[in-house]
Write a protein that holds these residues in place. Structure first.
Motif, PDB file in Angstrom:
ATOM      1  N   LYS A   1      -7.302 -23.681  22.376  1.00 51.60           N
ATOM      2  CA  LYS A   1      -8.126 -22.464  22.480  1.00 51.60           C
ATOM      3  C   LYS A   1      -7.372 -21.264  21.913  1.00 51.60           C
ATOM      4  O   LYS A   1      -7.957 -20.430  21.211  1.00 51.60           O
ATOM      5  N   LEU A   2      -6.077 -21.162  22.215  1.00 52.32           N
ATOM      6  CA  LEU A   2      -5.279 -20.060  21.665  1.00 52.32           C
ATOM      7  C   LEU A   2      -5.278 -20.112  20.136  1.00 52.32           C
ATOM      8  O   LEU A   2      -5.414 -19.082  19.474  1.00 52.32           O
ATOM      9  N   ALA A   3      -5.140 -21.315  19.583  1.00 52.09           N
ATOM     10  CA  ALA A   3      -5.144 -21.465  18.122  1.00 52.09           C
ATOM     11  C   ALA A   3      -6.491 -21.048  17.532  1.00 52.09           C
ATOM     12  O   ALA A   3      -6.552 -20.409  16.481  1.00 52.09           O
ATOM     13  N   GLN A   4      -7.577 -21.390  18.226  1.00 46.88           N
ATOM     14  CA  GLN A   4      -8.911 -20.987  17.755  1.00 46.88           C
ATOM     15  C   GLN A   4      -9.064 -19.473  17.775  1.00 46.88           C
ATOM     16  O   GLN A   4      -9.682 -18.891  16.888  1.00 46.88           O
ATOM     17  N   ASP A   5      -8.502 -18.835  18.796  1.00 49.88           N
ATOM     18  CA  ASP A   5      -8.672 -17.395  18.985  1.00 49.88           C
ATOM     19  C   ASP A   5      -7.735 -16.545  18.140  1.00 49.88           C
ATOM     20  O   ASP A   5      -7.798 -15.323  18.197  1.00 49.88           O
ATOM     21  N   THR A   6      -6.866 -17.175  17.368  1.00 49.75           N
ATOM     22  CA  THR A   6      -5.885 -16.421  16.587  1.00 49.75           C
ATOM     23  C   THR A   6      -6.013 -16.668  15.084  1.00 49.75           C
ATOM     24  O   THR A   6      -5.024 -16.633  14.357  1.00 49.75           O
ATOM     25  N   ASP A   7      -7.226 -16.888  14.615  1.00 49.14           N
ATOM     26  CA  ASP A   7      -7.461 -17.050  13.181  1.00 49.14           C
ATOM     27  C   ASP A   7      -6.938 -15.815  12.451  1.00 49.14           C
ATOM     28  O   ASP A   7      -7.157 -14.687  12.902  1.00 49.14           O
ATOM     29  N   ASN A   8      -6.243 -15.995  11.364  1.00 51.42           N
ATOM     30  CA  ASN A   8      -5.631 -14.946  10.539  1.00 51.42           C
ATOM     31  C   ASN A   8      -4.376 -14.337  11.140  1.00 51.42           C
ATOM     32  O   ASN A   8      -3.833 -13.394  10.581  1.00 51.42           O
ATOM     33  N   TYR A   9      -3.908 -14.839  12.267  1.00 48.31           N
ATOM     34  CA  TYR A   9      -2.644 -14.369  12.814  1.00 48.31           C
ATOM     35  C   TYR A   9      -1.510 -15.088  12.097  1.00 48.31           C
ATOM     36  O   TYR A   9      -1.620 -16.254  11.740  1.00 48.31           O
ATOM     37  N   THR A  10      -0.406 -14.387  11.896  1.00 45.53           N
ATOM     38  CA  THR A  10       0.759 -14.980  11.249  1.00 45.53           C
ATOM     39  C   THR A  10       1.653 -15.633  12.294  1.00 45.53           C
ATOM     40  O   THR A  10       1.468 -15.441  13.500  1.00 45.53           O
ATOM     41  N   SER A  11       2.649 -16.359  11.832  1.00 47.58           N
ATOM     42  CA  SER A  11       3.597 -16.959  12.771  1.00 47.58           C
ATOM     43  C   SER A  11       4.341 -15.875  13.540  1.00 47.58           C
ATOM     44  O   SER A  11       4.638 -16.044  14.729  1.00 47.58           O
ATOM     45  N   ALA A  12       4.622 -14.751  12.895  1.00 47.60           N
ATOM     46  CA  ALA A  12       5.283 -13.634  13.585  1.00 47.60           C
ATOM     47  C   ALA A  12       4.378 -13.057  14.673  1.00 47.60           C
ATOM     48  O   ALA A  12       4.864 -12.691  15.751  1.00 47.60           O
ATOM     49  N   ASP A  13       3.074 -12.972  14.408  1.00 50.79           N
ATOM     50  CA  ASP A  13       2.125 -12.494  15.426  1.00 50.79           C
ATOM     51  C   ASP A  13       2.144 -13.405  16.648  1.00 50.79           C
ATOM     52  O   ASP A  13       2.166 -12.938  17.792  1.00 50.79           O
ATOM     53  N   ILE A  14       2.136 -14.705  16.411  1.00 47.14           N
ATOM     54  CA  ILE A  14       2.109 -15.672  17.508  1.00 47.14           C
ATOM     55  C   ILE A  14       3.415 -15.604  18.302  1.00 47.14           C
ATOM     56  O   ILE A  14       3.401 -15.610  19.534  1.00 47.14           O
ATOM     57  N   ALA A  15       4.543 -15.487  17.610  1.00 49.20           N
ATOM     58  CA  ALA A  15       5.829 -15.344  18.296  1.00 49.20           C
ATOM     59  C   ALA A  15       5.835 -14.085  19.157  1.00 49.20           C
ATOM     60  O   ALA A  15       6.302 -14.106  20.304  1.00 49.20           O
ATOM     61  N   GLU A  16       5.301 -12.998  18.613  1.00 51.18           N
ATOM     62  CA  GLU A  16       5.247 -11.742  19.356  1.00 51.18           C
ATOM     63  C   GLU A  16       4.370 -11.862  20.603  1.00 51.18           C
ATOM     64  O   GLU A  16       4.720 -11.361  21.672  1.00 51.18           O
ATOM     65  N   ILE A  17       3.243 -12.528  20.474  1.00 51.99           N
ATOM     66  CA  ILE A  17       2.340 -12.720  21.619  1.00 51.99           C
ATOM     67  C   ILE A  17       3.061 -13.464  22.738  1.00 51.99           C
ATOM     68  O   ILE A  17       3.030 -13.047  23.902  1.00 51.99           O
ATOM     69  N   VAL A  18       3.718 -14.563  22.388  1.00 59.79           N
ATOM     70  CA  VAL A  18       4.395 -15.360  23.412  1.00 59.79           C
ATOM     71  C   VAL A  18       5.589 -14.592  23.992  1.00 59.79           C
ATOM     72  O   VAL A  18       5.805 -14.596  25.211  1.00 59.79           O
ATOM     73  N   ASN A  19       6.349 -13.901  23.149  1.00 60.35           N
ATOM     74  CA  ASN A  19       7.476 -13.105  23.641  1.00 60.35           C
ATOM     75  C   ASN A  19       7.008 -12.016  24.601  1.00 60.35           C
ATOM     76  O   ASN A  19       7.602 -11.812  25.668  1.00 60.35           O
ATOM     77  N   ASP A  20       5.955 -11.296  24.205  1.00 56.97           N
ATOM     78  CA  ASP A  20       5.425 -10.231  25.062  1.00 56.97           C
ATOM     79  C   ASP A  20       4.886 -10.795  26.374  1.00 56.97           C
ATOM     80  O   ASP A  20       5.062 -10.191  27.436  1.00 56.97           O
ATOM     81  N   ALA A  21       4.235 -11.948  26.305  1.00 52.27           N
ATOM     82  CA  ALA A  21       3.712 -12.578  27.529  1.00 52.27           C
ATOM     83  C   ALA A  21       4.866 -12.974  28.447  1.00 52.27           C
ATOM     84  O   ALA A  21       4.772 -12.820  29.670  1.00 52.27           O
ATOM     85  N   GLY A  22       5.952 -13.471  27.884  1.00 43.26           N
ATOM     86  CA  GLY A  22       7.124 -13.820  28.683  1.00 43.26           C
ATOM     87  C   GLY A  22       7.728 -12.601  29.353  1.00 43.26           C
ATOM     88  O   GLY A  22       8.077 -12.631  30.541  1.00 43.26           O
ATOM     89  N   ARG A  23       7.818 -11.504  28.597  1.00 39.60           N
ATOM     90  CA  ARG A  23       8.338 -10.249  29.146  1.00 39.60           C
ATOM     91  C   ARG A  23       7.433  -9.722  30.255  1.00 39.60           C
ATOM     92  O   ARG A  23       7.907  -9.307  31.314  1.00 39.60           O
ATOM     93  N   ASP A  24       6.113  -9.733  29.986  1.00 42.50           N
ATOM     94  CA  ASP A  24       5.154  -9.251  30.987  1.00 42.50           C
ATOM     95  C   ASP A  24       5.229 -10.074  32.264  1.00 42.50           C
ATOM     96  O   ASP A  24       5.181  -9.524  33.370  1.00 42.50           O
ATOM     97  N   ALA A  25       5.333 -11.394  32.119  1.00 39.64           N
ATOM     98  CA  ALA A  25       5.423 -12.260  33.301  1.00 39.64           C
ATOM     99  C   ALA A  25       6.687 -11.933  34.095  1.00 39.64           C
ATOM    100  O   ALA A  25       6.638 -11.780  35.319  1.00 39.64           O
ATOM    101  N   ALA A  26       7.806 -11.801  33.402  1.00 39.46           N
ATOM    102  CA  ALA A  26       9.071 -11.494  34.078  1.00 39.46           C
ATOM    103  C   ALA A  26       9.015 -10.123  34.748  1.00 39.46           C
ATOM    104  O   ALA A  26       9.451  -9.969  35.894  1.00 39.46           O
TER     105      ALA A  26
END
Length: 108
Positions: free
Chosen positions: A36-61
């Motif tokens: 579902k995440l892959a479907q929702d991120t059409d046109n996102y770059t690998s850097a965008d995806i890395a940023e999303i996961v990094n920010d989510a990790g920071r937010d969770a912490a």
């Protein structure tokens, strides 16, 4: 004129693999649906995806949660979309039209 090479954004399969890679060994909910995440991120770059996961990790912490969960990823994606404006997707330049000639008639 410098040569420009167009590198398209990752396709669905690559985005799915990128989410798996970025989540990797980080503590994350088993309920995360990378398809579902892959479907929702059409046109996102690998850097965008890395940023999303990094920010989510920071937010969770920062919130004292032990792992990245779906809600945190969705919230980060919503923030990123809001920052991007209309359409909510990163602006990817279209592939150059190989049939056009340059303004100098081909002379450099």
């Amino acid at each position: 004129m410098d040569k420009r090479i167009f590198i398209p954004p990752p396709d669905y399969e690559a985005r799915r693999a990128l989410f798996r890679l970025e989540l990797g060994d980080r503590p994350h909910s088993e309920k995360i649906n990378v398809e579902k995440l892959a479907q929702d991120t059409d046109n996102y770059t690998s850097a965008d995806i890395a940023e999303i996961v990094n920010d989510a990790g920071r937010d969770a912490a920062d919130s004292g949660r032990p792992e990245i969960d779906v809600e945190t990823l969705v919230a980060v994606m919503a923030r990123k979309s809001a920052m991007l404006g209309a359409g909510g997707k990163p602006a990817i330049a279209p592939a150059p039209d190989a049939t056009k000639t340059d303004d100098h008639g081909g002379h450099h």
